[in-house]
Design an enzyme around this catalytic site. Structure first.
Site, PDB file in Angstrom:
ATOM      1  N   ASP A  33     -76.518 -37.285 -59.509  1.00 50.41           N
ATOM      2  CA  ASP A  33     -75.846 -37.043 -60.798  1.00 50.41           C
ATOM      3  C   ASP A  33     -76.798 -37.426 -61.925  1.00 50.41           C
ATOM      4  N   ASP A  59     -81.471 -34.885 -62.327  1.00 48.77           N
ATOM      5  CA  ASP A  59     -80.973 -33.618 -62.862  1.00 48.77           C
ATOM      6  C   ASP A  59     -81.132 -32.548 -61.781  1.00 48.77           C
ATOM      7  N   THR A 124     -64.665 -21.843 -60.101  1.00 47.77           N
ATOM      8  CA  THR A 124     -63.430 -21.981 -60.879  1.00 47.77           C
ATOM      9  C   THR A 124     -62.684 -20.650 -60.968  1.00 47.77           C
ATOM     10  N   ASP A 125     -61.376 -20.733 -61.161  1.00 50.27           N
ATOM     11  CA  ASP A 125     -60.582 -19.510 -61.360  1.00 50.27           C
ATOM     12  C   ASP A 125     -60.958 -18.806 -62.667  1.00 50.27           C
ATOM     13  N   GLU A 126     -61.641 -19.538 -63.568  1.00 49.96           N
ATOM     14  CA  GLU A 126     -61.974 -18.933 -64.870  1.00 49.96           C
ATOM     15  C   GLU A 126     -62.929 -17.759 -64.738  1.00 49.96           C
ATOM     16  N   TYR A 152     -68.885 -20.933 -70.771  1.00 48.13           N
ATOM     17  CA  TYR A 152     -68.693 -21.748 -69.553  1.00 48.13           C
ATOM     18  C   TYR A 152     -68.385 -20.863 -68.349  1.00 48.13           C
ATOM     19  N   SER A 153     -67.341 -20.032 -68.476  1.00 49.35           N
ATOM     20  CA  SER A 153     -66.937 -19.244 -67.304  1.00 49.35           C
ATOM     21  C   SER A 153     -68.016 -18.235 -66.932  1.00 49.35           C
ATOM     22  N   LYS A 156     -70.537 -20.083 -64.847  1.00 50.99           N
ATOM     23  CA  LYS A 156     -70.038 -20.338 -63.486  1.00 50.99           C
ATOM     24  C   LYS A 156     -70.054 -19.031 -62.671  1.00 50.99           C
ATOM     25  N   LYS A 191     -60.371 -33.323 -71.677  1.00 48.88           N
ATOM     26  CA  LYS A 191     -59.519 -32.308 -71.041  1.00 48.88           C
ATOM     27  C   LYS A 191     -58.047 -32.540 -71.391  1.00 48.88           C
ATOM     28  N   LEU A 192     -57.239 -31.460 -71.332  1.00 52.83           N
ATOM     29  CA  LEU A 192     -55.883 -31.493 -71.895  1.00 52.83           C
ATOM     30  C   LEU A 192     -55.064 -32.729 -71.504  1.00 52.83           C
ATOM     31  N   TYR A 209     -53.465 -26.293 -79.058  1.00 50.52           N
ATOM     32  CA  TYR A 209     -54.101 -25.092 -79.625  1.00 50.52           C
ATOM     33  C   TYR A 209     -53.084 -23.964 -79.794  1.00 50.52           C
TER      34      TYR A 209
HETATM   35  P1  NAD Z   1     -67.022 -33.244 -65.050  1.00 55.70           P
HETATM   36  O1  NAD Z   1     -67.546 -32.718 -66.338  1.00 55.70           O
HETATM   37  O2  NAD Z   1     -65.978 -34.302 -65.051  1.00 55.70           O
HETATM   38  O3  NAD Z   1     -68.245 -33.811 -64.178  1.00 55.70           O
HETATM   39  C1  NAD Z   1     -69.466 -33.149 -64.061  1.00 55.70           C
HETATM   40  C2  NAD Z   1     -70.487 -34.118 -63.454  1.00 55.70           C
HETATM   41  O4  NAD Z   1     -71.725 -33.408 -63.287  1.00 55.70           O
HETATM   42  C3  NAD Z   1     -70.792 -35.341 -64.328  1.00 55.70           C
HETATM   43  O5  NAD Z   1     -70.828 -36.502 -63.544  1.00 55.70           O
HETATM   44  C4  NAD Z   1     -72.177 -35.031 -64.899  1.00 55.70           C
HETATM   45  O6  NAD Z   1     -72.942 -36.193 -65.179  1.00 55.70           O
HETATM   46  C5  NAD Z   1     -72.784 -34.210 -63.775  1.00 55.70           C
HETATM   47  N1  NAD Z   1     -73.860 -33.331 -64.248  1.00 55.70           N
HETATM   48  C6  NAD Z   1     -73.819 -32.482 -65.325  1.00 55.70           C
HETATM   49  N2  NAD Z   1     -75.002 -31.861 -65.455  1.00 55.70           N
HETATM   50  C7  NAD Z   1     -75.792 -32.293 -64.426  1.00 55.70           C
HETATM   51  C8  NAD Z   1     -77.126 -31.995 -64.028  1.00 55.70           C
HETATM   52  N3  NAD Z   1     -77.886 -31.120 -64.707  1.00 55.70           N
HETATM   53  N4  NAD Z   1     -77.616 -32.610 -62.926  1.00 55.70           N
HETATM   54  C9  NAD Z   1     -76.857 -33.513 -62.233  1.00 55.70           C
HETATM   55  N5  NAD Z   1     -75.614 -33.842 -62.594  1.00 55.70           N
HETATM   56  C10 NAD Z   1     -75.077 -33.227 -63.666  1.00 55.70           C
HETATM   57  O7  NAD Z   1     -66.547 -31.969 -64.239  1.00 55.70           O
HETATM   58  P2  NAD Z   1     -65.325 -31.792 -63.212  1.00 55.70           P
HETATM   59  O8  NAD Z   1     -64.099 -31.493 -63.972  1.00 55.70           O
HETATM   60  O9  NAD Z   1     -65.363 -32.911 -62.249  1.00 55.70           O
HETATM   61  O10 NAD Z   1     -65.771 -30.451 -62.492  1.00 55.70           O
HETATM   62  C11 NAD Z   1     -66.584 -30.488 -61.320  1.00 55.70           C
HETATM   63  C12 NAD Z   1     -66.845 -29.068 -60.845  1.00 55.70           C
HETATM   64  O11 NAD Z   1     -65.617 -28.414 -60.569  1.00 55.70           O
HETATM   65  C13 NAD Z   1     -67.541 -28.200 -61.891  1.00 55.70           C
HETATM   66  O12 NAD Z   1     -68.475 -27.395 -61.219  1.00 55.70           O
HETATM   67  C14 NAD Z   1     -66.431 -27.342 -62.490  1.00 55.70           C
HETATM   68  O13 NAD Z   1     -66.930 -26.113 -62.921  1.00 55.70           O
HETATM   69  C15 NAD Z   1     -65.518 -27.193 -61.284  1.00 55.70           C
HETATM   70  N6  NAD Z   1     -64.086 -26.997 -61.578  1.00 55.70           N
HETATM   71  C16 NAD Z   1     -63.414 -27.861 -62.393  1.00 55.70           C
HETATM   72  C17 NAD Z   1     -62.042 -27.710 -62.594  1.00 55.70           C
HETATM   73  C18 NAD Z   1     -61.254 -28.659 -63.464  1.00 55.70           C
HETATM   74  O14 NAD Z   1     -60.067 -28.421 -63.696  1.00 55.70           O
HETATM   75  N7  NAD Z   1     -61.826 -29.743 -63.947  1.00 55.70           N
HETATM   76  C19 NAD Z   1     -61.367 -26.652 -61.976  1.00 55.70           C
HETATM   77  C20 NAD Z   1     -62.092 -25.777 -61.156  1.00 55.70           C
HETATM   78  C21 NAD Z   1     -63.449 -25.975 -60.962  1.00 55.70           C
HETATM   79  O1  TDX Z   2     -57.019 -30.356 -77.301  1.00 56.00           O
HETATM   80  C1  TDX Z   2     -56.681 -29.447 -76.533  1.00 56.00           C
HETATM   81  N1  TDX Z   2     -55.570 -28.701 -76.838  1.00 56.00           N
HETATM   82  C2  TDX Z   2     -55.139 -27.655 -76.084  1.00 56.00           C
HETATM   83  O2  TDX Z   2     -54.127 -27.017 -76.407  1.00 56.00           O
HETATM   84  C3  TDX Z   2     -57.407 -29.119 -75.331  1.00 56.00           C
HETATM   85  C4  TDX Z   2     -58.636 -29.888 -74.946  1.00 56.00           C
HETATM   86  C5  TDX Z   2     -56.959 -28.058 -74.563  1.00 56.00           C
HETATM   87  N2  TDX Z   2     -55.870 -27.337 -74.939  1.00 56.00           N
HETATM   88  C6  TDX Z   2     -55.460 -26.195 -74.097  1.00 56.00           C
HETATM   89  C7  TDX Z   2     -56.563 -25.203 -73.784  1.00 56.00           C
HETATM   90  C8  TDX Z   2     -56.182 -24.691 -72.419  1.00 56.00           C
HETATM   91  O3  TDX Z   2     -55.280 -23.599 -72.558  1.00 56.00           O
HETATM   92  O4  TDX Z   2     -55.054 -26.714 -72.833  1.00 56.00           O
HETATM   93  C9  TDX Z   2     -55.454 -25.856 -71.759  1.00 56.00           C
HETATM   94  C10 TDX Z   2     -56.325 -26.652 -70.806  1.00 56.00           C
HETATM   95  O5  TDX Z   2     -57.526 -26.936 -71.483  1.00 56.00           O
HETATM   96  P1  TDX Z   2     -58.740 -27.727 -70.780  1.00 56.00           P
HETATM   97  O6  TDX Z   2     -58.239 -29.019 -70.251  1.00 56.00           O
HETATM   98  O7  TDX Z   2     -59.888 -27.730 -71.709  1.00 56.00           O
HETATM   99  O8  TDX Z   2     -59.002 -26.813 -69.482  1.00 56.00           O
HETATM  100  P2  TDX Z   2     -59.400 -25.259 -69.323  1.00 56.00           P
HETATM  101  O9  TDX Z   2     -60.034 -24.723 -70.534  1.00 56.00           O
HETATM  102  O10 TDX Z   2     -58.174 -24.562 -68.809  1.00 56.00           O
HETATM  103  O11 TDX Z   2     -60.518 -25.374 -68.170  1.00 56.00           O
HETATM  104  C11 TDX Z   2     -60.340 -26.264 -67.052  1.00 56.00           C
HETATM  105  O12 TDX Z   2     -59.928 -25.594 -65.907  1.00 56.00           O
HETATM  106  C12 TDX Z   2     -60.880 -24.794 -65.237  1.00 56.00           C
HETATM  107  C13 TDX Z   2     -61.597 -27.083 -66.784  1.00 56.00           C
HETATM  108  O13 TDX Z   2     -62.022 -27.735 -67.943  1.00 56.00           O
HETATM  109  C14 TDX Z   2     -62.691 -26.211 -66.219  1.00 56.00           C
HETATM  110  O14 TDX Z   2     -63.818 -27.000 -65.876  1.00 56.00           O
HETATM  111  C15 TDX Z   2     -62.187 -25.522 -65.010  1.00 56.00           C
HETATM  112  O15 TDX Z   2     -63.146 -24.631 -64.516  1.00 56.00           O
END
Ligand code: NAD
Ligand code: TDX
Length: 336
Positions: A33, A59, A124-126, A152-153, A156, A191-192, A209
């Site tokens: 990480d 990295d 991701t589903d995105e 972002y999407s 990915k 995140k939300l 939002y």
């Molecule tokens: P996060 O942002 O909480 O964590 C990402 C981690 O990756 C951090 O620890 C960061 O330090 C590390 N990182 C970032 N850039 C790096 C680099 N260049 N080299 C090494 N480490 C690096 O993310 P998360 O929410 O835990 O998501 C993890 C994975 O799951 C991602 O690939 C994301 O696209 C995917 N994902 C997330 C969600 C969600 O709802 N959070 C849903 C579906 C898929």
């Molecule tokens: O302040 C906020 N207000 C708000 O209304 C934030 C941060 C989000 N939102 C809305 C935007 C989205 O419709 O809430 C929903 C969820 O937002 P996020 O938590 O930013 O998630 P989302 O954009 O759906 O993406 C997440 O799910 C898929 C993860 O961040 C991604 O990493 C993953 O791939």
């Protein structure tokens, strides 16, 4: 098995490491990480002293550093969680998303190529874009075309395409999982769900939002971890697996639920996200039929567990919100 887990100091990666070492104590995990703003070493404290765990700060885009870890550890498999993961930050500045999410994934797969190592990409589903709000019959399947909305999407989706190319061209044993929105312990407060919980606790407004009508399909993080572990062990090589909870909810309903659970929090409607995806909904039939996976945590239980976790781990998030996040928060929400 020796497994390299990238991004393990982040939300899902850390939860995965805990899950994996608990389920398979005979395995060894090496976490790589970079410790970006989203990575937090204290999250990994529960496993740091374990003999079958090693942390490497590096990295994934750094080819020399990656080759060194691979040659030292001779892993059997790699699970790539490392990514820039927040849509709003990708709208502010896409460049680091392209670097980490695309280039980083290709560097890791290059390291796997020589020995044909098993590679799992956490996607991701995105990547499927969004669905209309008024068509509950429509769901994302693995056959749904890739059609992205945000930088972002798109990054990915680009990584997913590279994974398929490495499988087809080099025969790399690759699998991809595309999961819906996760929630649970250790999620970064941008995140939300954690944002709303922490703001309510701190007496700050809860910024929804638009009108809060966008729909997400929420899955408890441990269910996602179990799906990845199953795919790694029993998934068919070259395949994509959708992972989702059949748990669609409007943002406004989630936020109202949090307010109700905490007994406080003032909702405020703010400017909508640019290009805001309307609705995500996963059809998880394939992973259910092939691997017997189903979500185990009901949202009503998962959200209670998550809120309790944030109430009990103030130290964890107070440290985070006083760092880089403070400036980000001001940029995003400061003037609203
Ligand atoms: P996060 O942002 O909480 O964590 C990402 C981690 O990756 C951090 O620890 C960061 O330090 C590390 N990182 C970032 N850039 C790096 C680099 N260049 N080299 C090494 N480490 C690096 O993310 P998360 O929410 O835990 O998501 C993890 C994975 O799951 C991602 O690939 C994301 O696209 C995917 N994902 C997330 C969600 C969600 O709802 N959070 C849903 C579906 C898929
Ligand atoms: O302040 C906020 N207000 C708000 O209304 C934030 C941060 C989000 N939102 C809305 C935007 C989205 O419709 O809430 C929903 C969820 O937002 P996020 O938590 O930013 O998630 P989302 O954009 O759906 O993406 C997440 O799910 C898929 C993860 O961040 C991604 O990493 C993953 O791939």
């Amino acid at each position: 098995m020796t497994i390299i887990v990238t991004g393990g100091a982040g939300f899902i990666g850390a939860n995965y490491i805990f899950y994996h070492l608990n389920q398979h104590p005979e395995d060894r995990i090496i976490c790589i990480d970079k410790l970006t703003y989203a990575g937090n070493l204290s999250t990994l404290a529960p496993v740091m002293e374990k003999e079958n765990f090693r942390f490497v700060k590096a990295d994934i885009c750094d080819r020399t550093a990656m080759e060194k870890v691979f040659s030292e550890e001779k892993p059997d498999a790699v699970i790539n969680f490392a990514a820039e993961s927040h849509v709003d930050r990708s709208i502010e500045d896409p460049s680091i998303f392209l670097q980490t999410n695309i280039i980083g994934t290709s560097v890791l797969m290059d390291c796997c190529r020589k020995d044909g190592l098993r590679f799992h990409q956490v996607s991701t589903d995105e990547v499927y874009g969004d669905l209309p709000l008024d068509r509950p019959d429509m769901l994302f399947t693995e056959e749904t075309p890739i059609h992205t909305s945000s930088p972002y999407s798109s990054s990915k989706a680009s990584a997913d395409l590279l994974c398929s190319a490495y499988h087809r061209t080099y025969g790399l044993p690759v699998t991809i999982s595309r999961c819906s929105n996760n929630y649970g312990p250790y999620q970064f407060p941008e995140k939300l769900i954690p944002l709303m919980v922490i703001n309510a606790l701190n007496g700050k407004p809860l910024p929804v939002y638009g009108e809060g009508l966008n729909v997400r399909d929420w899955l408890y993080v441990e269910d996602h971890c179990r799906a990845i572990d199953l795919i790694l062990r029993n998934g068919r090589i070259g395949e994509v697996y959708n992972v989702g909870g059949h748990n669609e909810m409007r943002n406004i309903d989630i936020v109202k639920l949090i307010v109700k659970e905490l007994g406080k929090g003032e909702i405020t409607f703010v400017t909508d996200r640019k290009g805001h995806d309307l609705r995500y909904a996963i059809d998880p039939t394939k992973i259910k039929n092939e691997l017997g996976w189903e979500p185990e945590t009901k949202f009503a239980d998962g959200i209670k567990k998550t809120i309790s976790w944030y109430l009990e781990h103030k130290d964890w998030w107070e440290e985070i919100i006083s760092g880089e996040y403070e400036k980000y928060y001001e940029r995003m929400y400061g003037e609203r």
